[in-house]
Design a protein around this motif. Structure first.
Motif, PDB file in Angstrom:
ATOM      1  N   GLU A  47      68.161  16.846  24.135  1.00  0.00           N
ATOM      2  CA  GLU A  47      67.581  16.435  22.850  1.00  0.00           C
ATOM      3  C   GLU A  47      66.294  17.217  22.571  1.00  0.00           C
ATOM      4  OE1 GLU A  47      69.324  11.877  22.993  1.00  0.00           O
ATOM      5  OE2 GLU A  47      67.281  12.255  23.646  1.00  0.00           O
ATOM      6  N   LEU A  48      65.475  17.402  23.597  1.00  0.00           N
ATOM      7  CA  LEU A  48      64.242  18.184  23.430  1.00  0.00           C
ATOM      8  C   LEU A  48      64.567  19.623  23.023  1.00  0.00           C
ATOM      9  CD1 LEU A  48      62.223  16.914  26.511  1.00  0.00           C
ATOM     10  CD2 LEU A  48      61.641  16.543  24.104  1.00  0.00           C
ATOM     11  N   CYS A  49      65.570  20.195  23.671  1.00  0.00           N
ATOM     12  CA  CYS A  49      65.963  21.572  23.351  1.00  0.00           C
ATOM     13  C   CYS A  49      66.441  21.685  21.905  1.00  0.00           C
ATOM     14  CB  CYS A  49      67.046  22.051  24.318  1.00  0.00           C
ATOM     15  SG  CYS A  49      66.461  22.243  26.011  1.00  0.00           S
ATOM     16  N   MET A  50      67.214  20.715  21.461  1.00  0.00           N
ATOM     17  CA  MET A  50      67.697  20.735  20.075  1.00  0.00           C
ATOM     18  C   MET A  50      66.536  20.563  19.095  1.00  0.00           C
ATOM     19  SD  MET A  50      70.788  21.513  20.376  1.00  0.00           S
ATOM     20  CE  MET A  50      71.280  21.389  18.672  1.00  0.00           C
ATOM     21  N   HIS A  71      60.669  12.943   7.414  1.00  0.00           N
ATOM     22  CA  HIS A  71      62.097  13.222   7.459  1.00  0.00           C
ATOM     23  C   HIS A  71      62.514  13.731   8.836  1.00  0.00           C
ATOM     24  CE1 HIS A  71      62.170  12.593   3.181  1.00  0.00           C
ATOM     25  NE2 HIS A  71      61.263  13.526   3.007  1.00  0.00           N
ATOM     26  N   PRO A  72      62.675  12.810   9.795  1.00  0.00           N
ATOM     27  CA  PRO A  72      63.112  13.263  11.120  1.00  0.00           C
ATOM     28  C   PRO A  72      64.555  13.767  11.077  1.00  0.00           C
ATOM     29  CG  PRO A  72      62.974  10.865  11.045  1.00  0.00           C
ATOM     30  CD  PRO A  72      62.461  11.373   9.731  1.00  0.00           C
ATOM     31  N   LEU A  73      64.899  14.546  12.079  1.00  0.00           N
ATOM     32  CA  LEU A  73      66.273  15.053  12.192  1.00  0.00           C
ATOM     33  C   LEU A  73      67.225  13.887  12.464  1.00  0.00           C
ATOM     34  CD1 LEU A  73      65.644  18.153  14.473  1.00  0.00           C
ATOM     35  CD2 LEU A  73      66.068  18.154  12.012  1.00  0.00           C
ATOM     36  N   SER A  74      68.457  14.032  12.037  1.00  0.00           N
ATOM     37  CA  SER A  74      69.442  12.976  12.256  1.00  0.00           C
ATOM     38  C   SER A  74      69.856  12.934  13.728  1.00  0.00           C
ATOM     39  CB  SER A  74      70.677  13.212  11.384  1.00  0.00           C
ATOM     40  OG  SER A  74      71.383  14.349  11.850  1.00  0.00           O
TER      41      SER A  74
END
Length: 175
Positions: A47-50, A71-74
């Motif tokens: 998740e950190l890498c993404m 607007h955080p990522l989904s």
């Protein structure tokens, strides 16, 4: 123990990911300026890498410690089984760790952490810890003290029979 903060510096995060192979990290925060950092949840390495592949969510530090991004990522965008492009990530991590502009940029991890992550007290039963791992299929478990401060992480490998026997033997040998 390598912990992350709700507000994490991009350069520091890149150096941490490049220098470790940990599958996940405890996330901590300081509830008030005069308080100690307490466990908030966990976040997986993938998740950190993404997140780091989405530079538009990086923000400069603000005086009041808030973030302007609303607007955080989904969830779908950061949840993957494996990294799509490892060589691209390696290049990004190197750039983030060495380029001075990323020293002043931060990421808000709060929308992405698992706030319901399990933790156990430092003196929790080893047998019960093993049962929790087996029944919940965990890869790692955060260990906290009575003030909810992170003091360690137990991984599945730590509970494998041979390393466990060796650790117990070394612990009991002086006695």
């Amino acid at each position: 123990v390598r912990v992350l903060h709700l507000k994490e510096n991009i350069a520091s995060l890149a150096r941490l990911l490049a220098s470790t192979s940990h599958g996940g990290f405890p996330v901590v925060c300081r509830p008030k300026p005069d308080h100690a950092e307490v466990f908030q949840g966990t976040i997986k390495r993938l998740e950190l890498c993404m997140l780091l592949e989405n530079e538009h969510i990086f923000e400069p530090e603000t005086n009041d410690g808030t973030f302007s991004s609303s607007h955080p990522l989904s969830y779908e965008k950061i949840t993957v089984e494996k990294l799509p492009n490892l060589s691209r990530l390696t290049t990004l991590l190197n750039r983030y760790a060495t380029d001075s502009q990323y020293q002043q940029l931060f990421i808000n991890l709060e929308p992405y952490i698992n706030k319901s992550a399990m933790s156990v007290q430092a003196h929790f039963s080893l047998q019960r810890t093993y049962i929790i791992f087996r029944t919940l299929g965990l890869r790692h478990l955060t260990v906290v003290d009575q003030q909810n401060q992170v003091v360690g992480v137990i991984t599945r490998k730590d509970l494998m029979p041979f390393p466990l026997e060796e650790k117990l033997r070394l612990q009991l040998a002086p006695q």
